[in-house]
Scaffold this active site. Structure first.
Site, PDB file in Angstrom:
ATOM      1  N   HIS A 111      -7.432  46.625 -20.302  1.00 36.46           N
ATOM      2  CA  HIS A 111      -6.782  46.732 -18.993  1.00 36.46           C
ATOM      3  C   HIS A 111      -5.269  46.684 -19.192  1.00 36.46           C
ATOM      4  O   HIS A 111      -4.780  45.883 -20.006  1.00 36.46           O
ATOM      5  CB  HIS A 111      -7.250  45.576 -18.102  1.00 36.46           C
ATOM      6  CG  HIS A 111      -6.658  45.605 -16.729  1.00 36.46           C
ATOM      7  ND1 HIS A 111      -7.111  46.469 -15.740  1.00 36.46           N
ATOM      8  CD2 HIS A 111      -5.627  44.918 -16.183  1.00 36.46           C
ATOM      9  CE1 HIS A 111      -6.384  46.288 -14.646  1.00 36.46           C
ATOM     10  NE2 HIS A 111      -5.479  45.355 -14.886  1.00 36.46           N
ATOM     11  N   GLU A 176      -1.803  49.274 -26.224  1.00 36.35           N
ATOM     12  CA  GLU A 176      -3.264  49.297 -26.024  1.00 36.35           C
ATOM     13  C   GLU A 176      -3.931  49.866 -27.270  1.00 36.35           C
ATOM     14  O   GLU A 176      -4.964  49.363 -27.744  1.00 36.35           O
ATOM     15  CB  GLU A 176      -3.634  50.159 -24.811  1.00 36.35           C
ATOM     16  CG  GLU A 176      -3.164  49.595 -23.479  1.00 36.35           C
ATOM     17  CD  GLU A 176      -3.661  50.420 -22.293  1.00 36.35           C
ATOM     18  OE1 GLU A 176      -4.818  50.866 -22.303  1.00 36.35           O
ATOM     19  OE2 GLU A 176      -2.876  50.624 -21.344  1.00 36.35           O
TER      20      GLU A 176
END
Ligand code: GAR
Length: 216
Positions: A111, A176
């Site tokens: 996320h 990420e």
């Protein structure tokens, strides 16, 4: 051949999926990407996976009568593939409590915020509106509540005054792509375990670093 099989679930671009596929190419990465599963046949990530010779499958949520039936179809395919870990990577469907329970502690998500701040959608816009100076991303175990669950790895990035949602998203996405392969490796090596609401990680040294924004 690595024996720890994972599946990656995507709905779109698939850049985090690509980061995991690339990581798994390294000799010493203990993971095999056994399946990429998408709920959309037009997900761009499917092309990337096919080009890397990863088995792909599409299960369209619209073909099912409700979330439970869709999730049950996914479970069947995932179980047949013999995967030990399912990685959500931009998979934009809410999962049923039954699915979360069936794969509890074998299901993780990435996320683009420092959870538990900024759950949900339009995260980058909302960070800019809130004026926070540090953002980031989180890999966590999935629980039935959206964007909740024990946290595995986080990365922090500075936010600039002239950032747009796109420039901020790009800065976070870069991180990420680093932390998702790390989190998967920690699990595959048996070094990370959920304990209560937290994750215990064996054998790591706390980095002697700090992000201050604006800098000193
Ligand atoms: C990523 O930024 C991921 O963190 C986010 O969707 C993007 C998918 O990009 N996920 C969520 O917001 C989940 N709540 P990708 O398809 O290029 O990996």
């Amino acid at each position: 051949m690595a024996s720890f099989k994972i599946a990656i679930l995507i709905s779109g671009r698939g850049s985090n999926m690509a980061a995991l596929i690339n990581a798994a190419k390294a000799e010493d990465y203990p993971v095999e990407v056994a399946l990429v599963l998408s709920n959309r046949e037009d997900a761009q990530g499917l092309e990337i996976a096919r080009a890397a010779n990863i088995p792909t499958q599409v299960i369209k949520h619209g073909d099912f009568d409700g979330r439970e039936a869709f999730d049950a179809a996914m479970t069947e395919v995932l179980a047949a593939a013999g995967v030990r870990l399912i990685c959500l990577a931009g998979f934009m469907r809410l999962l049923s409590p039954e699915f979360c329970q069936r794969w509890r502690d074998s299901l993780i998500n990435i996320h683009p915020s420092l959870l538990p701040s900024f759950k949900g959608l339009n995260v980058h816009e909302r960070m800019l509106e809130a004026g926070v100076r540090i953002g980031g991303c989180t890999v966590h175990y999935v629980r039935p509540e959206m964007d909740e669950g024990p946290i595995l790895v986080q990365a922090a990035v500075p936010i600039a005054s002239d950032d747009t949602p796109d420039t901020l998203a790009a800065r976070i996405l870069k991180q990420e792509h680093r932390i998702y392969p790390l989190a998967v490796r920690l699990i595959a090596e048996g070094r990370a375990r959920p304990t209560g609401g937290m994750v215990t990680i064996d054998n790591f040294e706390l980095p002697d670093s700090c992000l201050i924004n604006p800098p000193l």
